[in-house]
Design a protein around this motif. Sequence first.
Motif, PDB file in Angstrom:
ATOM      1  N   GLY A 195      22.479  81.395   6.621  1.00 15.18           N
ATOM      2  CA  GLY A 195      23.521  80.949   5.698  1.00 15.18           C
ATOM      3  C   GLY A 195      24.592  80.200   6.465  1.00 15.18           C
ATOM      4  N   PHE A 196      24.576  78.881   6.345  1.00 14.98           N
ATOM      5  CA  PHE A 196      25.541  78.028   7.045  1.00 14.98           C
ATOM      6  C   PHE A 196      26.875  78.069   6.301  1.00 14.98           C
ATOM      7  N   SER A 197      27.975  78.298   7.040  1.00 20.92           N
ATOM      8  CA  SER A 197      29.279  78.335   6.383  1.00 20.92           C
ATOM      9  C   SER A 197      30.265  77.325   6.949  1.00 20.92           C
ATOM     10  N   GLY A 198      29.875  76.577   7.957  1.00 19.55           N
ATOM     11  CA  GLY A 198      30.766  75.559   8.507  1.00 19.55           C
ATOM     12  C   GLY A 198      30.539  75.372   9.988  1.00 19.55           C
ATOM     13  N   ARG A 199      31.520  74.734  10.612  1.00 24.09           N
ATOM     14  CA  ARG A 199      31.451  74.479  12.053  1.00 24.09           C
ATOM     15  C   ARG A 199      32.743  74.944  12.705  1.00 24.09           C
ATOM     16  N   ASP A 200      32.616  75.375  13.962  1.00 25.56           N
ATOM     17  CA  ASP A 200      33.820  75.752  14.693  1.00 25.56           C
ATOM     18  C   ASP A 200      34.430  74.500  15.322  1.00 25.56           C
ATOM     19  N   ARG A 201      35.505  74.694  16.043  1.00 23.92           N
ATOM     20  CA  ARG A 201      36.209  73.533  16.593  1.00 23.92           C
ATOM     21  C   ARG A 201      35.423  72.791  17.664  1.00 23.92           C
ATOM     22  N   TYR A 202      34.346  73.389  18.160  1.00 19.39           N
ATOM     23  CA  TYR A 202      33.478  72.731  19.138  1.00 19.39           C
ATOM     24  C   TYR A 202      32.282  72.064  18.469  1.00 19.39           C
ATOM     25  N   GLY A 203      32.211  72.140  17.145  1.00 25.07           N
ATOM     26  CA  GLY A 203      31.117  71.535  16.412  1.00 25.07           C
ATOM     27  C   GLY A 203      29.899  72.422  16.269  1.00 25.07           C
ATOM     28  N   ARG A 204      29.989  73.667  16.736  1.00 23.56           N
ATOM     29  CA  ARG A 204      28.855  74.582  16.623  1.00 23.56           C
ATOM     30  C   ARG A 204      28.762  75.131  15.205  1.00 23.56           C
ATOM     31  N   SER A 205      27.554  75.374  14.758  1.00 26.27           N
ATOM     32  CA  SER A 205      27.333  75.922  13.420  1.00 26.27           C
ATOM     33  C   SER A 205      27.790  77.370  13.346  1.00 26.27           C
ATOM     34  N   ILE A 206      28.452  77.694  12.236  1.00 27.19           N
ATOM     35  CA  ILE A 206      28.827  79.075  11.938  1.00 27.19           C
ATOM     36  C   ILE A 206      27.870  79.534  10.853  1.00 27.19           C
ATOM     37  N   GLY A 210      16.494  91.521   5.033  1.00 29.69           N
ATOM     38  CA  GLY A 210      17.659  92.147   4.411  1.00 29.69           C
ATOM     39  C   GLY A 210      18.673  92.716   5.383  1.00 29.69           C
ATOM     40  N   LEU A 211      18.426  92.607   6.679  1.00 33.53           N
ATOM     41  CA  LEU A 211      19.342  93.122   7.688  1.00 33.53           C
ATOM     42  C   LEU A 211      20.244  91.994   8.181  1.00 33.53           C
ATOM     43  N   ASP A 212      21.547  92.218   8.171  1.00 28.62           N
ATOM     44  CA  ASP A 212      22.525  91.258   8.679  1.00 28.62           C
ATOM     45  C   ASP A 212      22.490  91.324  10.204  1.00 28.62           C
ATOM     46  N   ILE A 213      21.875  90.339  10.823  1.00 32.86           N
ATOM     47  CA  ILE A 213      21.690  90.322  12.270  1.00 32.86           C
ATOM     48  C   ILE A 213      23.025  90.152  12.991  1.00 32.86           C
ATOM     49  N   ASN A 214      23.943  89.392  12.406  1.00 30.63           N
ATOM     50  CA  ASN A 214      25.266  89.233  13.006  1.00 30.63           C
ATOM     51  C   ASN A 214      25.936  90.603  13.156  1.00 30.63           C
ATOM     52  N   TRP A 243      30.944  90.017  20.609  1.00 27.64           N
ATOM     53  CA  TRP A 243      32.324  90.153  20.174  1.00 27.64           C
ATOM     54  C   TRP A 243      32.460  89.501  18.806  1.00 27.64           C
ATOM     55  N   MET A 244      33.347  90.012  17.992  1.00 24.50           N
ATOM     56  CA  MET A 244      33.653  89.381  16.713  1.00 24.50           C
ATOM     57  C   MET A 244      34.783  88.384  16.951  1.00 24.50           C
ATOM     58  N   TYR A 245      34.569  87.155  16.537  1.00 24.37           N
ATOM     59  CA  TYR A 245      35.621  86.140  16.655  1.00 24.37           C
ATOM     60  C   TYR A 245      36.330  86.082  15.317  1.00 24.37           C
ATOM     61  N   ARG A 246      37.504  86.658  15.262  1.00 21.60           N
ATOM     62  CA  ARG A 246      38.211  86.860  14.005  1.00 21.60           C
ATOM     63  C   ARG A 246      38.576  85.578  13.266  1.00 21.60           C
ATOM     64  N   ARG A 247      38.721  84.496  13.970  1.00 20.89           N
ATOM     65  CA  ARG A 247      39.089  83.236  13.317  1.00 20.89           C
ATOM     66  C   ARG A 247      38.065  82.815  12.255  1.00 20.89           C
TER      67      ARG A 247
END
Length: 86
Positions: free
Chosen positions: A13-24, A31-35, A45-49
Amino acid sequence: MSELIFDRIAEIGFSGRDRYGRSICKVNVDGLDINREQLVRGMAWMYRRYTVDASYDAAEGAARAAGRGLWRDSLAVPPWEFRRRD
Protein backbone atom coordinates in the motif's frame (compact mmCIF):
# COMPACT_ATOMS: atom_id res chain seq x y z
CA MET A 1 11.45 -11.97 8.50
CA SER A 2 12.18 -14.41 5.71
CA GLU A 3 10.03 -17.13 7.31
CA LEU A 4 7.09 -14.72 7.19
CA ILE A 5 7.45 -13.42 3.65
CA PHE A 6 9.59 -15.72 1.50
CA ASP A 7 7.73 -17.12 -1.51
CA ARG A 8 4.48 -15.39 -0.53
CA ILE A 9 2.46 -12.68 -2.20
CA ALA A 10 2.86 -9.28 -0.59
CA GLU A 11 0.27 -6.52 -0.79
CA ILE A 12 1.95 -3.13 -0.97
CA GLY A 13 0.00 0.00 0.00
CA PHE A 14 1.80 3.08 -1.30
CA SER A 15 1.07 6.23 0.71
CA GLY A 16 3.62 8.72 -0.62
CA ARG A 17 7.29 9.57 -0.69
CA ASP A 18 9.67 10.80 1.96
CA ARG A 19 11.90 13.82 1.52
CA TYR A 20 14.55 11.64 -0.15
CA GLY A 21 12.08 10.38 -2.74
CA ARG A 22 11.79 6.91 -1.22
CA SER A 23 8.42 5.18 -1.29
CA ILE A 24 6.43 5.05 1.93
CA CYS A 25 4.47 1.80 1.91
CA LYS A 26 2.57 -0.55 4.15
CA VAL A 27 3.37 -4.20 3.45
CA ASN A 28 0.93 -7.03 4.23
CA VAL A 29 1.49 -10.75 3.73
CA ASP A 30 -1.34 -13.18 4.48
CA GLY A 31 -3.08 -10.47 6.50
CA LEU A 32 -0.02 -9.74 8.65
CA ASP A 33 1.25 -6.14 8.77
CA ILE A 34 4.95 -6.68 8.08
CA ASN A 35 5.83 -3.10 9.02
CA ARG A 36 4.37 -3.61 12.51
CA GLU A 37 5.94 -7.06 12.81
CA GLN A 38 9.39 -5.56 12.27
CA LEU A 39 8.70 -3.20 15.17
CA VAL A 40 7.35 -6.01 17.36
CA ARG A 41 10.55 -8.01 16.80
CA GLY A 42 12.80 -5.01 17.41
CA MET A 43 14.05 -5.04 13.84
CA ALA A 44 13.21 -1.43 12.97
CA TRP A 45 12.71 2.03 14.35
CA MET A 46 9.42 3.83 13.84
CA TYR A 47 9.89 7.13 12.03
CA ARG A 48 7.14 9.23 13.55
CA ARG A 49 7.05 11.82 10.78
CA TYR A 50 5.47 9.34 8.37
CA THR A 51 3.54 7.09 10.78
CA VAL A 52 -0.14 7.56 11.56
CA ASP A 53 -0.89 4.11 13.01
CA ALA A 54 -0.78 4.35 16.83
CA SER A 55 -0.28 0.59 17.14
CA TYR A 56 3.19 1.03 15.64
CA ASP A 57 4.22 3.20 18.58
CA ALA A 58 2.92 0.56 21.01
CA ALA A 59 4.77 -2.20 19.12
CA GLU A 60 8.05 -0.31 19.23
CA GLY A 61 7.56 0.55 22.90
CA ALA A 62 6.94 -3.10 23.81
CA ALA A 63 10.05 -4.23 21.91
CA ARG A 64 12.11 -1.54 23.58
CA ALA A 65 10.81 -2.46 27.05
CA ALA A 66 11.53 -6.15 26.42
CA GLY A 67 14.99 -5.47 24.98
CA ARG A 68 14.21 -7.27 21.72
CA GLY A 69 16.28 -6.97 18.57
CA LEU A 70 18.08 -3.67 18.13
CA TRP A 71 16.94 -2.60 21.60
CA ARG A 72 19.51 -5.02 23.07
CA ASP A 73 22.26 -2.71 21.87
CA SER A 74 22.57 0.44 23.95
CA LEU A 75 24.75 1.95 21.21
CA ALA A 76 22.36 1.35 18.31
CA VAL A 77 21.96 4.46 16.16
CA PRO A 78 18.70 5.31 14.38
CA PRO A 79 19.16 5.78 10.62
CA TRP A 80 18.20 9.48 10.68
CA GLU A 81 20.91 10.16 13.28
CA PHE A 82 23.45 8.10 11.33
CA ARG A 83 22.73 10.15 8.19
CA ARG A 84 23.24 13.39 10.13
CA ARG A 85 26.72 12.24 11.21
CA ASP A 86 27.95 12.00 7.64
